[in-house]
Scaffold this motif. Structure first.
Motif, PDB file in Angstrom:
ATOM      1  N   PHE A   1       0.855  -1.190   0.000  1.00  0.00           N
ATOM      2  CA  PHE A   1       0.000   0.000   0.000  1.00  0.00           C
ATOM      3  C   PHE A   1       0.893   1.242   0.000  1.00  0.00           C
ATOM      4  CE2 PHE A   1      -2.315  -3.418   2.113  1.00  0.00           C
ATOM      5  CZ  PHE A   1      -3.462  -3.452   1.347  1.00  0.00           C
ATOM      6  N   VAL A   2       0.637   2.123  -0.965  1.00  0.00           N
ATOM      7  CA  VAL A   2       1.482   3.315  -1.051  1.00  0.00           C
ATOM      8  C   VAL A   2       0.642   4.562  -0.799  1.00  0.00           C
ATOM      9  CG1 VAL A   2       3.028   4.658  -2.539  1.00  0.00           C
ATOM     10  CG2 VAL A   2       2.983   2.174  -2.715  1.00  0.00           C
ATOM     11  N   VAL A   3       1.130   5.408   0.103  1.00  0.00           N
ATOM     12  CA  VAL A   3       0.469   6.693   0.377  1.00  0.00           C
ATOM     13  C   VAL A   3       1.407   7.778  -0.125  1.00  0.00           C
ATOM     14  CG1 VAL A   3      -0.560   8.150   2.153  1.00  0.00           C
ATOM     15  CG2 VAL A   3      -0.495   5.665   2.480  1.00  0.00           C
ATOM     16  N   VAL A   4       0.915   8.636  -1.005  1.00  0.00           N
ATOM     17  CA  VAL A   4       1.764   9.704  -1.546  1.00  0.00           C
ATOM     18  C   VAL A   4       1.379  11.015  -0.860  1.00  0.00           C
ATOM     19  CG1 VAL A   4       2.596  10.835  -3.634  1.00  0.00           C
ATOM     20  CG2 VAL A   4       1.764   8.470  -3.744  1.00  0.00           C
ATOM     21  N   GLY A   5       2.323  11.616  -0.152  1.00  0.00           N
ATOM     22  CA  GLY A   5       2.070  12.890   0.533  1.00  0.00           C
ATOM     23  C   GLY A   5       2.182  12.733   2.042  1.00  0.00           C
ATOM     24  N   GLY A   6       3.144  13.442   2.621  1.00  0.00           N
ATOM     25  CA  GLY A   6       3.387  13.319   4.067  1.00  0.00           C
ATOM     26  C   GLY A   6       2.792  14.465   4.867  1.00  0.00           C
ATOM     27  N   GLY A   7       1.684  15.024   4.364  1.00  0.00           N
ATOM     28  CA  GLY A   7       0.964  16.046   5.141  1.00  0.00           C
ATOM     29  C   GLY A   7       0.079  15.369   6.179  1.00  0.00           C
ATOM     30  N   PRO A   8      -0.720  16.146   6.919  1.00  0.00           N
ATOM     31  CA  PRO A   8      -1.536  15.535   7.986  1.00  0.00           C
ATOM     32  C   PRO A   8      -2.475  14.447   7.477  1.00  0.00           C
ATOM     33  CG  PRO A   8      -1.645  17.932   8.091  1.00  0.00           C
ATOM     34  CD  PRO A   8      -0.858  17.605   6.875  1.00  0.00           C
ATOM     35  N   THR A   9      -3.077  14.624   6.285  1.00  0.00           N
ATOM     36  CA  THR A   9      -4.031  13.629   5.796  1.00  0.00           C
ATOM     37  C   THR A   9      -3.319  12.325   5.440  1.00  0.00           C
ATOM     38  OG1 THR A   9      -5.417  15.390   4.943  1.00  0.00           O
ATOM     39  CG2 THR A   9      -5.839  13.206   4.069  1.00  0.00           C
TER      40      THR A   9
ATOM     41  N   ASN B   1       5.419  18.788   7.808  1.00  0.00           N
ATOM     42  CA  ASN B   1       6.259  19.986   7.803  1.00  0.00           C
ATOM     43  C   ASN B   1       5.667  21.184   8.539  1.00  0.00           C
ATOM     44  OD1 ASN B   1       8.587  19.322   6.341  1.00  0.00           O
ATOM     45  ND2 ASN B   1       7.277  19.034   4.541  1.00  0.00           N
ATOM     46  N   MET B   2       4.336  21.261   8.548  1.00  0.00           N
ATOM     47  CA  MET B   2       3.697  22.430   9.158  1.00  0.00           C
ATOM     48  C   MET B   2       3.623  22.322  10.683  1.00  0.00           C
ATOM     49  SD  MET B   2       1.671  20.002   8.052  1.00  0.00           S
ATOM     50  CE  MET B   2       1.590  20.370   6.315  1.00  0.00           C
ATOM     51  N   PHE B   3       4.063  21.198  11.237  1.00  0.00           N
ATOM     52  CA  PHE B   3       4.013  21.019  12.683  1.00  0.00           C
ATOM     53  C   PHE B   3       5.373  21.339  13.312  1.00  0.00           C
ATOM     54  CE2 PHE B   3       0.248  18.754  11.517  1.00  0.00           C
ATOM     55  CZ  PHE B   3      -0.568  18.768  12.644  1.00  0.00           C
ATOM     56  N   ASP B   4       5.359  21.430  14.628  1.00  0.00           N
ATOM     57  CA  ASP B   4       6.577  21.641  15.403  1.00  0.00           C
ATOM     58  C   ASP B   4       7.574  20.494  15.125  1.00  0.00           C
ATOM     59  OD1 ASP B   4       7.298  23.198  18.231  1.00  0.00           O
ATOM     60  OD2 ASP B   4       8.197  21.186  18.045  1.00  0.00           O
ATOM     61  N   LYS B   5       8.848  20.839  15.161  1.00  0.00           N
ATOM     62  CA  LYS B   5       9.898  19.854  14.861  1.00  0.00           C
ATOM     63  C   LYS B   5       9.788  18.605  15.756  1.00  0.00           C
ATOM     64  CE  LYS B   5      13.855  19.245  12.579  1.00  0.00           C
ATOM     65  NZ  LYS B   5      13.402  17.916  12.388  1.00  0.00           N
TER      66      LYS B   5
END
Ligand code: FAD
Length: 574
Positions: free
Chosen positions: A217-225, A265-269
C-alpha cells in the motif's frame, strides 16, 4: 436551461401556504367579490415582502458554506444553496472512515437538516455551478443527476465556498490509477479496495510476487491527511486484518512517500521527529525526498530529489494526498474578473472577491490578499497626528495603534511574536534605548517603527478551522448588513469611507492534531504547546466529538468509537 424566476417563486409560495390557493380559487369562482378581493391581497403583500428580500446564493455545502448557513440569522434574506453534495461532511474523520473505525454515515449531516429550523428562508438545489456571470449577477448550474438539465439563478449576493480539487501536479497516470482522500465516496472506495487487495492476495492461484504486490500500500504525501491515513491503515492491518488473513500477514507493506525532507512539515519539529520515529518502529516504510514522477496500473516511479535516481515500487493500492488546486469553474471566474496570474481566488480582508462588488469567497477556494501597512503609512500617520503638528507623540501613536491592529492583523502578530507589550517596545526596536514616552516621531521614524510588520503576513492554511471561522464571520457581517448600511462608518476610525464597514476577518488558531496511530496523537496547541501520546488521543476524541454539527452525528461517532474498541473494525467486502 431555465431561470428560477418570479413564476417559480409564486408557485413555491402557493405550495407552502395552501390558503393562498384557496384565495385564488375563491377569486376565480366568485368572479372577484369582496371576500375574494381581501384574500387576494394577501399573496401580494406577502410576495411584495419576499421580493424585497435580497437573494443570497451560496455555492457549496462544505465547512465554509455550512458554517455561513448555520450562523446566518437575519430573516431579510432569501437564501439559495447550490451544491452537488446534499450533506455536510466532517472531513477530519475521513481517514477513520477509510478503515471502518467510523462509518461513513456517522460523519455526514444532510444540509436540509442543518437549515431546517432556521428563521431564514433557505432552499437547496442539488447541482453544480459551472459558470459565474459576475456582470449580470447570475450563476449557471447543472443538475448532478442529469448533466443536460441546466438552469440559471440570479443573486444579489454570491458566497463562493466551493472548496478545491485534488492537486496531481499533472503527474502522469495519477488520475487513472490512484485513489484520492477528499470526499466521503473516496474514503468508501479506499475501504473497499483495502479489503479487495487482501481477498485477492489470499487466493490460492496467485504467485508470491503478485501476492506481495497486492499487499503493498502506497500513500503519496506526508501532510496531515497522508500521515493519518497511513497510521489508520497500519492500525487496521495490525489490529484486525492480521487475525483474519494469517496466511498473508507477513507480506503487508505500507509505504509513505514525501517529496520534502520530512513529513508533517507544518508542525513543530518535535512532532515531526516523533512521528518519523514512530513510523520506523511500526514498520511503515517512510521515503522522504522522494518525488513521484509517474504512476502505471501496477507501479509507481519515484525520483530521489538529491541523487536523481529513479526507482519503481509495485503496488496494490495507491492513495494520492499531496494538496489542493483550484477548481476549473473558479479559474474561469478568475479570468473573467481579471485575476489572471494567481493560483487561487483573491479576496480583501472582508472576504469580498477583489474586482467584484457583491461576491464573497471563503474556505479552500480563496485566499485573503492582506493589505500592507506600508501601502497606507502616510494616510495612517496623517490620521493619527491629531494636532496636525507633522510629528506623532507616543500618546497619539498609542491612540492609533488599536485601529492599526484592527485593520492590519500583521501588526498585532508582530508585537506578539516579538513579545512586545506596546508602543515603546516597538520604538525601542527602531530607535534603540533612546526611545521614550515623550519622544515625538517624524513620518520617517514612524515608517521605520512599522517597517518590519508586513513581513509577518502569511497566507492562511487551507483547513476546516479557517473555512468555518470565515463562514461564521461572513454570516455575522450579513446579519448586521442593514445596520451597517445605515451607518457606513465601521470600527476603523482612521478610514471613514469605502469598504470598512466591518472589522476585517481575523483568524484565531485553536491548535491542530496529527493522529499517529496506536491510540497516540500529537497536538500542537496555541502558544506552541506540544503534547504527544495517549493523553492527546483523549483530547482528540473529546474535541472531535464536540465539533460535530449535530447531536445525531455526535452520538453516531462516539458509538462507532465504542464499537471499534469492543468488536474491532468490520472487514466485510460491501
Ligand atoms: P469543502 O469542505 O471541500 O466544501 C466544498 C463544497 O463545495 C462541497 O460541498 C462541494 O460539494 C461543493 N462544490 C464543489 N464543486 C462545486 C460546484 N461546482 N458548484 C457548487 N458547489 C460545489 N482541516 C482541519 O482543519 N483539520 C483536519 O483535521 C482536517 N482533516 C482533513 C482530512 C481530510 C481527509 C481532508 C480531505 C481534509 C481535511 N481538512 C482538515 C481540510 C478541510 O477539510 C478543508 O480545509 C475544508 O473542507 C475546506 O472547506 P471548504 O468549505 O472551503 O471546502
Amino acid at each position: 436551461m431555465r431561470t428560477i424566476n418570479l413564476y417559480e417563486r409564486f408557485s413555491r409560495r402557493f405550495r407552502e401556504r395552501p390558503y393562498l390557493s384557496v384565495a385564488l380559487f375563491v377569486t376565480s369562482v366568485s368572479g372577484g367579490g369582496l371576500v375574494a378581493y381581501s384574500e387576494a391581497n394577501k399573496p401580494d403583500e406577502l410576495l411584495a415582502a419576499d421580493i424585497k428580500k435580497k437573494r443570497v446564493v451560496v455555492l457549496g455545502t462544505g465547512w465554509a458554506g455550512t458554517s455561513f448557513l448555520r450562523n446566518l440569522k437575519n430573516p431579510s434574506y432569501d437564501v439559495q444553496v447550490i451544491s452537488p453534495r446534499n450533506y455536510f461532511a466532517f472531513t477530519p474523520l475521513l481517514p477513520s472512515v477509510t478503515v471502518g473505525t467510523v462509518e461513513a454515515r456517522s460523519v455526514v449531516e444532510p444540509i436540509r437538516n442543518i437549515v431546517r429550523k432556521k428563521n431564514v428562508n433557505v432552499d437547496y438545489f442539488e447541482a453544480e455551478c459551472f459558470k459565474i456571470d459576475a456582470q449580470n449577477k447570475k450563476v449557471y448550474c447543472r443538475s448532478t443527476k442529469n448533466q443536460e438539465e441546466e438552469f440559471v439563478v440570479d443573486y444579489d449576493y454570491l458566497v463562493v465556498a466551493m472548496g478545491a480539487r485534488v492537486n496531481t501536479f499533472n503527474t502522469p497516470g495519477v488520475e487513472e490509477n490512484c485513489l484520492y482522500l477528499k470526499e466521503v465516496e473516496d474514503a468508501q472506495k479506499i475501504r473497499r479496495k483495502v479489503i479487495d487487495c487482501f481477498e485477492k492476495a489470499n487466493l490460492p492461484n496467485i504467485s508470491d510476487e503478485e501476492r506481495k504486490r497486492m499487499l503493498q500500500f502506497v500513500v503519496v504525501g506526508g501532510g496531515p491527511t497522508g500521515v493519518e491515513f497511513a497510521a489508520e491503515l497500519h492500525d487496521f492491518v495490525s489490529e484486525d486484518l492480521v487475525k483474519l488473513y494469517p496466511a498473508v500477514k507477513g507480506l503487508v507493506k505500507i509505504s509513505l512517500l514525501e517529496a520534502t525532507d520530512h513529513i508533517l512539515n507544518m508542525f513543530d519539529k518535535r512532532i515531526t521527529t516523533f512521528a518519523e520515529e514512530k513510523f520506523h518502529r511500526d514498520g511503515i516504510d517512510l521515503k522522504t525526498g522522494s518525488m513521484v514522477v509517474k504512476v502505471t496500473d501496477k507501479e509507481i516511479s519515484t525520483k530521489e530529489r538529491k541523487s536523481g535516481e529513479v526507482s519503481t515500487i509495485p503496488y496494490g493500492m495507491a492513495v494520492w494526498s499531496t494538496g489542493i488546486a483550484t477548481r476549473p469553474v473558479v479559474m474561469d471566474f478568475m479570468k473573467q474578473i481579471g485575476q489572471v496570474n494567481r493560483r487561487v481566488l483573491a479576496t480583501d480582508e472582508w472576504l469580498r472577491v477583489e474586482g467584484t462588488n457583491n461576491i464573497y469567497a471563503l474556505g479552500d477556494c480563496a485566499t485573503i490578499n492582506q493589505r500592507k501597512v506600508m501601502e497606507d503609512i502616510s494616510a495612517i500617520f496623517k490620521k493619527a497626528d491629531q494636532d496636525n503638528s507633522g510629528t506623532l507623540t507616543v500618546k497619539e501613536f498609542q491612540g492609533a495603534l488599536n485601529d492599526i491592529c484592527d485593520r492590519y492583523p500583521q501588526v498585532s502578530l508582530y508585537l506578539k511574536n516579538k513579545n512586545m507589550s506596546g508602543i515603546v517596545d516597538l520604538l525601542k526596536e527602531s530607535k534603540g534605548d533612546a526611545a521614550k514616552e515623550s519622544a515625538a516621531l517624524s513620518i520617517e521614524e514612524f515608517k521605520k517603527a512599522l517597517s518590519q510588520v508586513d513581513s509577518q503576513m502569511k497566507n492562511l492554511p487551507a483547513t476546516a478551522q479557517v473555512a468555518a471561522q470565515q463562514g461564521s464571520y461572513l454570516a455575522d457581517c450579513f446579519n448586521r448588513m442593514d445596520e451597517c448600511e445605515k451607518k457606513p462608518e465601521g470600527p476603523i476610525r482612521f478610514r471613514e469611507s469605502g469598504r470598512h464597514r466591518f472589522r476585517p476577518f481575523r483568524y484565531k488558531h485553536l491548535g491542530q492534531f496529527a493522529p499517529l496511530g496506536g491510540e497516540q496523537t500529537a497536538a500542537q496547541l496555541p502558544g506552541d504547546w506540544v503534547s504527544i501520546g495517549h493523553s492527546s488521543q483523549w483530547l482528540w476524541y473529546s474535541v472531535y466529538a464536540s465539533k460535530q454539527v449535530s447531536w445525531r452525528t455526535r452520538s453516531l461517532v462516539v458509538s462507532d468509537w465504542i464499537r471499534r474498541f469492543i468488536f474491532g473494525r468490520d472487514s466485510s467486502q460491501i
